[in-house]
Write a protein that holds these residues in place. Structure first.
Motif, PDB file in Angstrom:
ATOM      1  N   GLU A 184      54.297   4.691  73.002  1.00 41.93           N
ATOM      2  CA  GLU A 184      54.654   3.610  73.995  1.00 41.93           C
ATOM      3  C   GLU A 184      54.637   2.261  73.143  1.00 41.93           C
ATOM      4  OE1 GLU A 184      53.391   3.896  78.075  1.00 41.93           O
ATOM      5  OE2 GLU A 184      51.721   4.833  77.334  1.00 41.93           O
ATOM      6  N   TYR A 220      47.923   2.003  74.124  1.00 39.19           N
ATOM      7  CA  TYR A 220      48.073   2.754  72.909  1.00 39.19           C
ATOM      8  C   TYR A 220      48.552   3.829  72.760  1.00 39.19           C
ATOM      9  CZ  TYR A 220      43.749  -0.361  73.773  1.00 39.19           C
ATOM     10  OH  TYR A 220      43.191  -1.270  74.087  1.00 39.19           O
ATOM     11  N   ARG A 239      54.131   8.100  90.483  1.00 36.60           N
ATOM     12  CA  ARG A 239      53.549   8.698  89.214  1.00 36.60           C
ATOM     13  C   ARG A 239      54.730   9.024  88.282  1.00 36.60           C
ATOM     14  NH1 ARG A 239      48.626   7.418  89.073  1.00 36.60           N
ATOM     15  NH2 ARG A 239      48.426   8.626  87.023  1.00 36.60           N
ATOM     16  N   GLU A 256      46.220   0.010  85.874  1.00 37.27           N
ATOM     17  CA  GLU A 256      45.661   1.621  86.197  1.00 37.27           C
ATOM     18  C   GLU A 256      44.593   2.062  85.355  1.00 37.27           C
ATOM     19  OE1 GLU A 256      48.118   4.914  87.879  1.00 37.27           O
ATOM     20  OE2 GLU A 256      47.061   5.735  86.320  1.00 37.27           O
ATOM     21  N   ILE A 257      43.476   2.284  86.029  1.00 39.44           N
ATOM     22  CA  ILE A 257      42.232   3.077  85.368  1.00 39.44           C
ATOM     23  C   ILE A 257      42.460   4.385  85.252  1.00 39.44           C
ATOM     24  CG2 ILE A 257      39.878   3.458  86.151  1.00 39.44           C
ATOM     25  CD1 ILE A 257      39.058   0.881  85.254  1.00 39.44           C
ATOM     26  N   GLN A 273      41.489  10.279  77.338  1.00 38.25           N
ATOM     27  CA  GLN A 273      41.405  10.637  78.785  1.00 38.25           C
ATOM     28  C   GLN A 273      40.144  11.509  79.248  1.00 38.25           C
ATOM     29  OE1 GLN A 273      44.922  12.125  80.302  1.00 38.25           O
ATOM     30  NE2 GLN A 273      46.240  10.131  80.586  1.00 38.25           N
ATOM     31  N   ARG A 322      51.146   8.690  72.974  1.00 36.04           N
ATOM     32  CA  ARG A 322      52.262   8.789  73.831  1.00 36.04           C
ATOM     33  C   ARG A 322      52.947   7.514  72.825  1.00 36.04           C
ATOM     34  NH1 ARG A 322      50.788   8.365  80.249  1.00 36.04           N
ATOM     35  NH2 ARG A 322      49.964  10.510  80.146  1.00 36.04           N
TER      36      ARG A 322
END
Ligand code: AMP
Length: 417
Positions: A117, A124, A260, A282-283, A129, A115
């Motif tokens: 960002e 990052y 979300r 958020e984990i 994930q 992403r």
């Protein structure tokens, strides 16, 4: 250091060996938990047709509008480095006709995502994930199981300060009706809202719930909440999920403001946050996406899943960098070709028996070899000697005793080290 021409691209990082150990434990623990619950691994490509994400994740989301690494390949195809895993897995589900298998199809995955960002601690441009999807079930039991598995994973890893937030978005239609109601409410209170919330009433009304402006917060306390607007089926479903979590002893707080950043969510949504993580707290999180498979061209198929960020888990665990250590380091006289050959074959035998074994490759003298053995965390050093004799040294107690190299493996595996 000055003079370095190349650096890892902005927002990316190298996983160095000292960090690989903690990372491997996270991956191994997750793989074990997933396997024990019958979630089978799936791997999809790291890039997909851009349209898959535009349709699946949603045109109006931040991810699609601003954060995708999209490019055209040499054949003129519009491709995108995957920003998330659920749309690709649903694409695979449809493409491979998995709706014909016994339902639900329970899948797990792990890998890199991308992403664009603004990088900061815990955020990052390439991150990793791990997650699960249960596709083909609308049972609240699937929701409770999925949520319970993430709770289990974080507990087994020992992640501190974790809190589970739970919400429900209802069906897509119910949500639309609610958003109109919320907008009307916000317009009616425009004068009491902060400027930035006021500006976004029509584009992102839910954002008002996150505001730290006192006036806005007072307005939002009395604002209509989606969880209170759920229609009967959705409300029953959510009640059942909560009852199952209660029965399983999974603690949660209901968060009426939970939203979300992906359009496909319906009904149950949840988020695991960790108080050790600062701004990016958020984990992991996820929820139901009962319309996504159909939207991607498959049959109507309810589903639920979640993803957790491996880097965020590692940040929360804050483990010391380290290595696995070694079971045996074999030390030999560098100028003795017989000892060199013996070191090679003994290392092979030890490794075949499942032990880790290493020897010097840098021409160190014996003292240097012992020092190196210490540095790499060797638990024992086998010291080969001139006449075929050998000593086994325990690096912790510093005790040393003669051993027969012919029965070395039995002796070490038998625990007589
Ligand atoms: P999402 O796919 O947005 O629901 O995110 C699921 C999880 O992935 C989050 O809870 C984070 O742990 C992790 N995550 C999302 N975006 C990033 C990022 N840019 N950098 C690191 N981790 C991320």
């Amino acid at each position: 250091m000055a003079g370095h021409k190349y650096q890892a691209p902005r927002g990316t990082f190298d996983v160095l060996p000292a960090d690989a150990h903690a990372r491997a434990r996270v991956q191994r623990t997750a793989a074990e938990i997933f396997a024990r619950a019958g979630f089978e691994p799936i791997a999809t490509p790291v890039f997909e047709d851009t349209e898959l994400f535009e349709r699946g994740v949603g045109h109006s989301t931040d991810i699609v509008r601003k954060e995708m690494f999209s490019f055209e390949d040499k054949g003129g195809r519009g491709l995108t480095l995957r920003p998330e895993g659920t749309a690709p897995i649903c694409r695979a589900y449809v493409e491979h006709g998995m709706h014909k298998l016994a339902q639900p199809v329970k899948l797990s995955y792990l890998g890199p995502f991308f992403r664009h960002e603004r990088p900061q601690a815990g955020r990052y441009r390439q991150f990793h994930q791990l997650g699960i999807e249960a596709i083909g079930t609308d049972s609240p039991l699937a929701d409770a199981e999925a949520i319970g598995l993430q709770a289990e994973l974080l507990a087994e890893l020992g992640v501190p300060g974790v809190e589970l937030r739970l919400g429900s978005l209802g069906s897509l239609e119910a949500r639309q009706a609610y958003l109109e109601e919320l907008k009307a409410y916000l317009h009616a209170h425009e004068g009491e809202l902060s400027g930035d919330v006021r500006e976004r009433i029509d584009t992102n009304p839910l954002r008002a719930f996150d505001s730290d402006d006192e006036g806005t917060q007072a307005v939002m306390e009395a604002a209509p909440k989606l969880v209170e607007r759920l229609e009967s089926d959705d409300a029953d479903h959510f009640a059942e999920v909560r009852a199952l979590l209660d029965a399983a002893g999974v603690e949660y707080t209901i968060d009426p403001t939970l939203v979300r950043g992906l359009d496909y969510y319906t009904r149950t949504i949840f988020s695991f946050v960790c108080d050790r993580l600062g701004a990016q707290s958020e984990i992991g999180g996820g929820g139901r996406y009962d319309g996504l498979v159909e939207q991607l061209g498959g049959p109507a198929t309810p589903a639920i899943g979640w993803a957790a960020g491996i880097e965020r888990i590692l940040l929360a665990l804050d483990e010391e960098p380290g290595t696995e250590g070694r079971d045996v380091f074999i030390s030999f006289a560098a100028d003795d070709s017989g000892q060199r050959a013996l070191a090679l074959s003994l290392a092979r035998d030890l490794r075949r028996a499942g032990l880790s074994a290493e020897f010097d490759l840098a021409g160190r003298g014996q003292k240097g070899q012992l020092k190196h053995a210490d540095r790499i965390g060797a638990r024992r050093v086998l010291i080969l000697e001139a006449d075929g004799a050998a000593q086994l040294r325990d690096m912790e107690s510093r005790e040393q005793r003669p051993v027969d190299t012919g029965s070395l493996v039995e002796e070490i595996v038998g625990g007589a080290s």
